[in-house]
Design a protein around this motif. Structure first.
Motif, PDB file in Angstrom:
ATOM      1  N   UNK A 224     -64.772 -12.243  58.436  1.00 39.27           N
ATOM      2  CA  UNK A 224     -65.151 -13.622  58.122  1.00 39.27           C
ATOM      3  C   UNK A 224     -64.463 -14.114  56.849  1.00 39.27           C
ATOM      4  N   UNK A 225     -64.379 -13.232  55.859  1.00 39.82           N
ATOM      5  CA  UNK A 225     -63.678 -13.602  54.617  1.00 39.82           C
ATOM      6  C   UNK A 225     -62.216 -13.916  54.898  1.00 39.82           C
ATOM      7  N   UNK A 226     -61.573 -13.033  55.652  1.00 38.34           N
ATOM      8  CA  UNK A 226     -60.162 -13.245  55.990  1.00 38.34           C
ATOM      9  C   UNK A 226     -59.992 -14.547  56.761  1.00 38.34           C
ATOM     10  N   UNK A 227     -60.875 -14.793  57.731  1.00 37.79           N
ATOM     11  CA  UNK A 227     -60.792 -16.026  58.522  1.00 37.79           C
ATOM     12  C   UNK A 227     -60.939 -17.261  57.635  1.00 37.79           C
ATOM     13  N   UNK A 228     -61.807 -17.173  56.641  1.00 37.62           N
ATOM     14  CA  UNK A 228     -62.006 -18.293  55.717  1.00 37.62           C
ATOM     15  C   UNK A 228     -60.722 -18.602  54.959  1.00 37.62           C
ATOM     16  N   UNK A 229     -60.052 -17.550  54.492  1.00 39.41           N
ATOM     17  CA  UNK A 229     -58.801 -17.745  53.758  1.00 39.41           C
ATOM     18  C   UNK A 229     -57.692 -18.231  54.680  1.00 39.41           C
ATOM     19  N   UNK A 230     -57.602 -17.653  55.864  1.00 33.43           N
ATOM     20  CA  UNK A 230     -56.574 -18.075  56.824  1.00 33.43           C
ATOM     21  C   UNK A 230     -56.759 -19.552  57.181  1.00 33.43           C
ATOM     22  N   UNK A 231     -57.993 -19.949  57.446  1.00 34.43           N
ATOM     23  CA  UNK A 231     -58.271 -21.345  57.779  1.00 34.43           C
ATOM     24  C   UNK A 231     -57.880 -22.276  56.634  1.00 34.43           C
ATOM     25  N   UNK A 232     -58.211 -21.875  55.430  1.00 34.54           N
ATOM     26  CA  UNK A 232     -57.852 -22.675  54.250  1.00 34.54           C
ATOM     27  C   UNK A 232     -56.348 -22.866  54.166  1.00 34.54           C
ATOM     28  N   UNK A 233     -55.591 -21.787  54.346  1.00 38.13           N
ATOM     29  CA  UNK A 233     -54.128 -21.873  54.236  1.00 38.13           C
ATOM     30  C   UNK A 233     -53.516 -22.612  55.428  1.00 38.13           C
ATOM     31  N   UNK A 234     -54.114 -22.455  56.600  1.00 36.21           N
ATOM     32  CA  UNK A 234     -53.617 -23.207  57.764  1.00 36.21           C
ATOM     33  C   UNK A 234     -53.793 -24.707  57.553  1.00 36.21           C
ATOM     34  N   UNK A 235     -54.932 -25.101  56.986  1.00 37.98           N
ATOM     35  CA  UNK A 235     -55.188 -26.519  56.733  1.00 37.98           C
ATOM     36  C   UNK A 235     -54.193 -27.094  55.731  1.00 37.98           C
ATOM     37  N   UNK A 236     -53.756 -26.271  54.788  1.00 34.02           N
ATOM     38  CA  UNK A 236     -52.778 -26.732  53.793  1.00 34.02           C
ATOM     39  C   UNK A 236     -51.368 -26.802  54.370  1.00 34.02           C
ATOM     40  N   UNK A 237     -51.141 -26.078  55.475  1.00 36.99           N
ATOM     41  CA  UNK A 237     -49.819 -26.041  56.128  1.00 36.99           C
ATOM     42  C   UNK A 237     -48.728 -25.512  55.193  1.00 36.99           C
ATOM     43  N   UNK A 238     -49.112 -24.541  54.353  1.00 34.40           N
ATOM     44  CA  UNK A 238     -48.138 -23.934  53.447  1.00 34.40           C
ATOM     45  C   UNK A 238     -47.262 -22.912  54.159  1.00 34.40           C
ATOM     46  N   UNK A 239     -47.835 -22.225  55.165  1.00 30.84           N
ATOM     47  CA  UNK A 239     -47.153 -21.098  55.801  1.00 30.84           C
ATOM     48  C   UNK A 239     -47.268 -21.213  57.314  1.00 30.84           C
ATOM     49  N   UNK A 240     -46.387 -20.492  57.998  1.00 28.79           N
ATOM     50  CA  UNK A 240     -46.438 -20.468  59.457  1.00 28.79           C
ATOM     51  C   UNK A 240     -47.609 -19.600  59.917  1.00 28.79           C
ATOM     52  N   UNK A 241     -48.078 -19.850  61.128  1.00 32.49           N
ATOM     53  CA  UNK A 241     -49.132 -19.014  61.693  1.00 32.49           C
ATOM     54  C   UNK A 241     -48.652 -17.576  61.862  1.00 32.49           C
ATOM     55  N   UNK A 242     -47.356 -17.404  62.111  1.00 29.11           N
ATOM     56  CA  UNK A 242     -46.838 -16.040  62.252  1.00 29.11           C
ATOM     57  C   UNK A 242     -47.028 -15.258  60.956  1.00 29.11           C
ATOM     58  N   UNK A 243     -46.742 -15.902  59.814  1.00 27.69           N
ATOM     59  CA  UNK A 243     -46.933 -15.218  58.531  1.00 27.69           C
ATOM     60  C   UNK A 243     -48.409 -14.892  58.319  1.00 27.69           C
ATOM     61  N   UNK A 244     -49.282 -15.833  58.603  1.00 31.09           N
ATOM     62  CA  UNK A 244     -50.706 -15.633  58.335  1.00 31.09           C
ATOM     63  C   UNK A 244     -51.332 -14.611  59.274  1.00 31.09           C
ATOM     64  N   UNK A 245     -50.885 -14.579  60.527  1.00 35.63           N
ATOM     65  CA  UNK A 245     -51.534 -13.725  61.523  1.00 35.63           C
ATOM     66  C   UNK A 245     -50.780 -12.414  61.775  1.00 35.63           C
ATOM     67  N   UNK A 246     -49.483 -12.418  61.548  1.00 36.40           N
ATOM     68  CA  UNK A 246     -48.688 -11.187  61.692  1.00 36.40           C
ATOM     69  C   UNK A 246     -48.124 -10.798  60.329  1.00 36.40           C
ATOM     70  N   UNK A 247     -49.029 -10.724  59.385  1.00 43.10           N
ATOM     71  CA  UNK A 247     -48.682 -10.511  57.978  1.00 43.10           C
ATOM     72  C   UNK A 247     -47.893  -9.230  57.732  1.00 43.10           C
ATOM     73  N   UNK A 248     -48.137  -8.188  58.540  1.00 37.38           N
ATOM     74  CA  UNK A 248     -47.490  -6.891  58.330  1.00 37.38           C
ATOM     75  C   UNK A 248     -45.966  -6.967  58.481  1.00 37.38           C
ATOM     76  N   UNK A 249     -45.488  -7.986  59.194  1.00 40.42           N
ATOM     77  CA  UNK A 249     -44.045  -8.140  59.372  1.00 40.42           C
ATOM     78  C   UNK A 249     -43.344  -8.589  58.108  1.00 40.42           C
ATOM     79  N   UNK A 250     -44.135  -9.079  57.136  1.00 43.19           N
ATOM     80  CA  UNK A 250     -43.571  -9.667  55.917  1.00 43.19           C
ATOM     81  C   UNK A 250     -43.726  -8.760  54.696  1.00 43.19           C
ATOM     82  N   UNK A 251     -44.223  -7.540  54.927  1.00 41.95           N
ATOM     83  CA  UNK A 251     -44.330  -6.595  53.814  1.00 41.95           C
ATOM     84  C   UNK A 251     -42.972  -5.952  53.589  1.00 41.95           C
ATOM     85  N   UNK A 252     -42.490  -6.038  52.361  1.00 51.36           N
ATOM     86  CA  UNK A 252     -41.154  -5.487  52.042  1.00 51.36           C
ATOM     87  C   UNK A 252     -41.286  -4.118  51.408  1.00 51.36           C
TER      88      UNK A 252
END
Length: 252
Positions: A224-252
């Motif tokens: 629920x905490x993660x969903x709250x943050x994801x929803x907040x960032x989705x509403x801001x349209x700062x990042x793509x849904x792929x980054x927010x939902x497939x976050x592991x692909x962006x770990x360097x």
């Protein structure tokens, strides 16, 4: 100037100015006041010219010179630094430092130097806050992933640390998503609750998540905490849904 500022100005002239280490420096310095815990503590900072501080004051009295006055009510902790130290402090912890110094009471300012630094650091914050969110978001998702492996060990220190860091990052991201800097940890929870757009949603979730001992409920609340943050960032349209939902692909 309000009552606290007037009281501080009086303290500077009647107490600090009578200290032989400070008397000849105060007039040409910027003096800043932070009050914490409902004015129970005064945190004073005296900012000097860089060369003056390095080659004279610090040489004579140390770059770590402080006055810790517990006889005054409220107690006063005074530090002497220079503008170079201030800019380095911003470089180390930009969101926290910006919050602290945007909320100081300016008792005295010389040549507008402090105000110029604040403007410059606000501009820098506006340029980099998305990068800061990205880093914190990936750390939060990583810790939540690791929580799945520690959650069954009730009372385990690693489990406690992971939960605490997830909540801290949720609070910080919530404020950053509103393009706001954030305070240090002592003030962070209540400040987030009252000042973040999602504050009244994320705060109670965080409270329940931290005190829950049951593994399945802990994981459910973390979702629920993660969903709250994801929803907040989705509403801001700062990042793509792929980054927010497939976050592991962006770990360097």
């Amino acid at each position: 100037m309000d009552k606290i500022a007037l009281g501080c100005k009086e303290y500077v002239s009647e107490v600090l100015a009578k200290k032989f280490e400070l008397d000849e420096y105060l007039e040409e310095s910027t003096i800043l006041l932070n009050t914490y815990e409902n004015n129970r503590v005064w945190d004073l900072m005296i900012l000097m010219d860089n060369k003056w501080f390095k080659y004279e004051f610090a040489h004579l009295y140390s770059e770590y010179f402080v006055v810790d006055d517990h006889e005054h009510e409220p107690p006063v902790f005074t530090r002497v630094k220079n503008y170079k130290w201030l800019t380095e402090n911003f470089a180390k912890r930009l969101p926290v430092a910006l919050w602290i110094f945007q909320n100081v009471i300016v008792i005295q300012e010389k040549e507008n130097l402090f105000s110029q630094i604040i403007v410059e650091q606000q501009e820098k914050f506006n340029r980099v806050f998305l990068d800061i969110i990205e880093r914190k978001y990936l750390e939060m998702r990583g810790d939540r992933h690791n929580l799945r492996y520690s959650v069954d060990r009730v009372g385990d220190l690693a489990n406690i640390l992971l939960k605490a860091n997830i909540v801290k990052l949720c609070f910080e991201i919530s404020l950053l998503a509103d393009k706001k800097p954030y305070p240090f940890r002592t003030l962070l929870p209540d400040y987030t609750k009252e000042n973040a757009t999602n504050g009244h949603s994320v705060f109670p979730l965080a409270q329940e998540f931290l005190v829950t001992m049951e593994p399945e409920k802990t994981i459910a609340l973390s979702e629920k905490l993660i969903d709250c943050i994801v929803t907040t960032l989705q509403e801001k349209k700062f990042y793509s849904d792929e980054f927010l939902l497939k976050w592991w692909l962006y770990i360097h």
